[in-house]
Each structure stands twice: as C-alpha cells, then as structure tokens.
Design a protein around this motif. Structure first.
Motif, PDB file in Angstrom:
ATOM      1  N   ASN A  47      -6.676  54.241 -29.327  1.00 23.57           N
ATOM      2  CA  ASN A  47      -7.298  53.676 -28.125  1.00 23.57           C
ATOM      3  C   ASN A  47      -6.958  52.210 -27.902  1.00 23.57           C
ATOM      4  O   ASN A  47      -7.755  51.464 -27.324  1.00 23.57           O
ATOM      5  N   ALA A  48      -5.805  51.771 -28.342  1.00 25.10           N
ATOM      6  CA  ALA A  48      -5.414  50.372 -28.158  1.00 25.10           C
ATOM      7  C   ALA A  48      -3.940  50.272 -27.782  1.00 25.10           C
ATOM      8  O   ALA A  48      -3.112  51.076 -28.225  1.00 25.10           O
ATOM      9  N   GLU A  49      -3.635  49.285 -26.973  1.00 28.73           N
ATOM     10  CA  GLU A  49      -2.248  48.967 -26.629  1.00 28.73           C
ATOM     11  C   GLU A  49      -2.098  47.449 -26.581  1.00 28.73           C
ATOM     12  O   GLU A  49      -3.018  46.740 -26.181  1.00 28.73           O
ATOM     13  N   GLY A  50      -0.937  46.944 -26.994  1.00 26.25           N
ATOM     14  CA  GLY A  50      -0.712  45.507 -27.035  1.00 26.25           C
ATOM     15  C   GLY A  50       0.464  45.082 -26.186  1.00 26.25           C
ATOM     16  O   GLY A  50       1.433  45.832 -26.025  1.00 26.25           O
ATOM     17  N   LYS A  51       0.386  43.863 -25.648  1.00 25.11           N
ATOM     18  CA  LYS A  51       1.479  43.335 -24.834  1.00 25.11           C
ATOM     19  C   LYS A  51       1.461  41.815 -24.871  1.00 25.11           C
ATOM     20  O   LYS A  51       0.446  41.185 -25.174  1.00 25.11           O
ATOM     21  N   ALA A  52       2.604  41.229 -24.559  1.00 22.18           N
ATOM     22  CA  ALA A  52       2.712  39.774 -24.497  1.00 22.18           C
ATOM     23  C   ALA A  52       2.159  39.274 -23.174  1.00 22.18           C
ATOM     24  O   ALA A  52       2.449  39.843 -22.118  1.00 22.18           O
ATOM     25  N   ILE A  53       1.329  38.223 -23.218  1.00 18.35           N
ATOM     26  CA  ILE A  53       0.874  37.561 -21.996  1.00 18.35           C
ATOM     27  C   ILE A  53       0.800  36.053 -22.240  1.00 18.35           C
ATOM     28  O   ILE A  53       0.672  35.601 -23.384  1.00 18.35           O
ATOM     29  N   ASP A  54       0.847  35.316 -21.169  1.00 16.95           N
ATOM     30  CA  ASP A  54       0.719  33.866 -21.205  1.00 16.95           C
ATOM     31  C   ASP A  54      -0.726  33.514 -20.837  1.00 16.95           C
ATOM     32  O   ASP A  54      -1.176  33.796 -19.730  1.00 16.95           O
ATOM     33  N   PHE A  55      -1.464  32.925 -21.774  1.00 13.72           N
ATOM     34  CA  PHE A  55      -2.870  32.598 -21.534  1.00 13.72           C
ATOM     35  C   PHE A  55      -3.051  31.556 -20.426  1.00 13.72           C
ATOM     36  O   PHE A  55      -4.155  31.371 -19.919  1.00 13.72           O
ATOM     37  N   THR A  56      -1.982  30.855 -20.075  1.00 10.72           N
ATOM     38  CA  THR A  56      -2.079  29.832 -19.028  1.00 10.72           C
ATOM     39  C   THR A  56      -1.613  30.355 -17.673  1.00 10.72           C
ATOM     40  O   THR A  56      -1.555  29.602 -16.704  1.00 10.72           O
ATOM     41  N   SER A  57      -1.272  31.636 -17.597  1.00  9.13           N
ATOM     42  CA  SER A  57      -0.757  32.233 -16.359  1.00  9.13           C
ATOM     43  C   SER A  57      -1.847  33.037 -15.659  1.00  9.13           C
ATOM     44  O   SER A  57      -2.344  34.029 -16.203  1.00  9.13           O
ATOM     45  N   GLN A  58      -2.207  32.636 -14.446  1.00 15.26           N
ATOM     46  CA  GLN A  58      -3.194  33.378 -13.669  1.00 15.26           C
ATOM     47  C   GLN A  58      -2.715  34.807 -13.422  1.00 15.26           C
ATOM     48  O   GLN A  58      -3.494  35.764 -13.532  1.00 15.26           O
ATOM     49  N   ALA A  59      -1.440  34.968 -13.103  1.00 16.82           N
ATOM     50  CA  ALA A  59      -0.900  36.299 -12.817  1.00 16.82           C
ATOM     51  C   ALA A  59      -0.998  37.211 -14.036  1.00 16.82           C
ATOM     52  O   ALA A  59      -1.380  38.387 -13.924  1.00 16.82           O
TER      53      ALA A  59
END
Length: 358
Positions: A47-59
């Motif tokens: 029940n989990a999935e991971g991905k890269a995101i930028d914590f400073t990006s609103q989008a």
C-alpha cells in the motif's frame, strides 16, 4: 482506503510509511528530494509508492497531494510553510514534526479559516510529552510545577560526549542553540539553552537535564495563567552539557552552525541501538492536598516485522501516526489549528500506534 502523503523518506519518514502502509487502512504516497530514498521507503509495501519531488515546488506538492486526505511532513522544518500552504489549498489535513517555534506560528496562521486540520509539532517532544504532561494536571485545581524531560540516547556510548546521532543533526543543533520558552511564576519568558542543569534517575540510570528549544510546543501558551512553573529539558548522560558549552560558547560554534553540523556528522557515529528516556513530573493541588505525579518510561530500539527500528524512529513515528489515526477516526477536530494537548492520553495509548509507548 484513505490516501496519506508522507514527505521525507529519512529515518522517521521510513518508519511512518511502514506503520501506515501495513495497518490496512491507508494508501501511502512517499515523496522525497532523493527519488531512490522514497522508492526504498515504499519497497515491499503493498500500500505504498515512492517518487522524487521538490519540497520547494508548488507544482510538485500539488501533484502529490491531489486527492489525499492528509499530509505528514517529515521534511526539513524550513520546508513546512509551503507544504502547509499547499495542504490548505488542497483541503488536506496537515501534520508535521517540527520543533521550530517560528514555523509553527506560520502554520497556525495558515490554519485560520481552513476547512482541514493543521496539527504541527507531532511526534515525541513536542507530541507525546505534551499529551502526558497535560494528562497529569487535568484534575489539579492549582498547578505549581510541570516538568517535561526527554532524552534520545545511545544505549552503550563510547565517546567522551556519551552521544551518538540518531535523528536530524539540523534539528539537534537548533535545540542546542535557539532560545527556550518557559513559564516562571506564571509569566511566559525565554531563557538561554543549556542552562539550569539538574540530575534525574530513571530505572537506576542517572541523566543530566538542561534547557533546549522547542519541546514545549503550544503548551506554554495553552497553560499561561494556569501553571506557576513549566519547562522542557533535554536529557543526556552526565558531562555532555559541559562539552556542548565548550563547543558552542568557547569555540563560538553557535554562530557557525553549518560547521558544527559537519563536525557532528563526521565525528559522531550513528547508532541503531538507542534508548528514549521520558520523564514528566507535575506538582499541584488535588482534592486540597499538595500532590506530585510522575510518569517515567523508556522505549528501546525494537524489531518490528523482522527489522530493527531505533527508539527515536518508533517513538516519533508512533506519535505522529497515532494522532493522524485518531483524527481519521473522528476523535480529534477536523478543522483549524489542533494542539497536541487536545489529544486524550488514554485514547493515545489505546491507539494501535500509540501503544508503542505503553
């Protein structure tokens, strides 16, 4: 099944993801600036999935929050204002682990008028220590003294500081360097960190306790005018604070925090064999009698589902997961700013995650 977002796939984020994804009630999206870390946190969890995101990006934040019931920020504290802002825009409940007073004030401002809940400062301290402290004084007609003490410690230290790293170095240094809120004689004031050293015995082991920043959360404000003296201190093995004073004051590393962080991370080894010592004492009037109540406990590293997890991972993750769970079950307010002291101690310990403190 409700969807929850966990931001940050470090030590605590991994434990939070494991707790939530294995309980059977939540689908978890894990986001981290380092994609492989997010993927590793979700690996092997149905029940989990991971991905890269930028914590400073609103989008990026809007994309991962889309359709989620809530977000648990295990990201660096300075990322939290934007995360909270996007949670409000998406109608998601917001939770974080920050001890930073300024960030909490910004989150509280964002909670004004929100249709979702904003609950910062979850975890261990603030978090559980606030919940148990508030519980001890609930039926006191007068509260003279409320003392909250927490130590995240190696079980078998070998260096002169008697300390190993087990959580965020940045958060640790903030605790040691930032001003500390206390209530003295009914007045909320700030005092310097590393002061007012005292000795405490728990299960026959001696600790020293001294002022550090952030551990009171919102409790000082909530109890203003109701408690005579209130403070939070960090516990370490005896001798630690003198070495800190040498580093921070004599060598002036309090003005060079990045350098101090580099030294700590180069010289203090990590440990997976730790102990969390928790001590809470309340003195006040109960049924006309001056009474003292003490809650003292230790939580050690432990094997869960075939893997060793550190005490700091277990207590911090259990703290935030329990309050999320209680809110999702309708046992906490679901709009506006929610304080840790609004959590009922018996409900917390009865919760499937809170039970790890028991």
């Amino acid at each position: 099944m409700k969807t929850l977002v966990v931001l940050g796939a470090g030590k605590i984020g991994r434990m939070v993801t494991h707790f939530l994804a294995t309980c059977g009630d939540y689908q978890v999206r894990v986001g981290d600036v380092h994609g492989p870390s997010a993927e590793a946190a979700a690996e092997g969890l149905e029940n989990a999935e991971g991905k890269a995101i930028d914590f400073t990006s609103q989008a990026d934040l809007d994309a991962i929050l889309d359709g989620a019931s809530g977000v648990l920020s295990c990201a660096p504290y300075h990322c939290n204002p934007l995360i909270a802002e996007r949670a409000k825009a998406k109608g998601a409940h917001y939770f974080d682990l920050t001890e930073d007073v300024a960030v909490t004030r910004k989150v509280k401002e964002l909670a004004d008028g929100a249709k979702s809940a904003f609950m910062p400062q979850c975890g261990l301290a603030p978090g559980f220590i606030t919940i148990v402290g508030h519980h001890l004084i609930e039926d006191m007609s007068e509260v003279h003294d409320l003392r909250l003490r927490v130590g995240a410690l190696p079980k078998s230290p070998r260096n002169r500081m008697a300390y190993n790293l087990s959580w965020s170095t940045e958060g640790l240094i903030n605790e040691y360097c930032n001003p500390c809120e206390v209530v003295r004689n009914g007045e909320l004031i700030e005092v310097p960190p590393l002061e007012d050293v005292e000795r405490i015995l728990i299960e026959g082991i001696e600790y020293e306790a001294f002022h550090t920043s952030g551990g009171l959360g919102t409790l000082a404000d909530s109890l203003r005018g109701k408690v005579r003296n209130l403070d939070y201190k960090t516990m370490r093995y005896p001798g630690h604070v003198e070495l800190l004073r040498f580093l921070l004051h004599d060598l002036q590393f309090e003005h060079h925090r990045d350098d101090l962080r580099a030294i700590f991370e180069r010289s203090l080894p990590l440990t997976e064999q730790d102990r969390i010592a928790i001590y809470t004492s309340a003195i006040g009037i109960v049924d006309g009698q001056l009474t003292e109540r003490v809650d003292a406990r230790c939580v050690d590293h432990k094997e869960i589902d075939g893997k060793n997890w550190t005490g700091i991972q277990i207590t911090t993750a259990a703290g935030i997961c329990a309050v999320v769970d209680l809110m999702m079950q309708g046992q906490l307010p679901t709009e506006g700013f929610v304080r840790q002291e609004q959590v009922a101690y018996p409900q917390f310990l009865a919760n499937r995650f809170g039970r790890y403190y028991g």
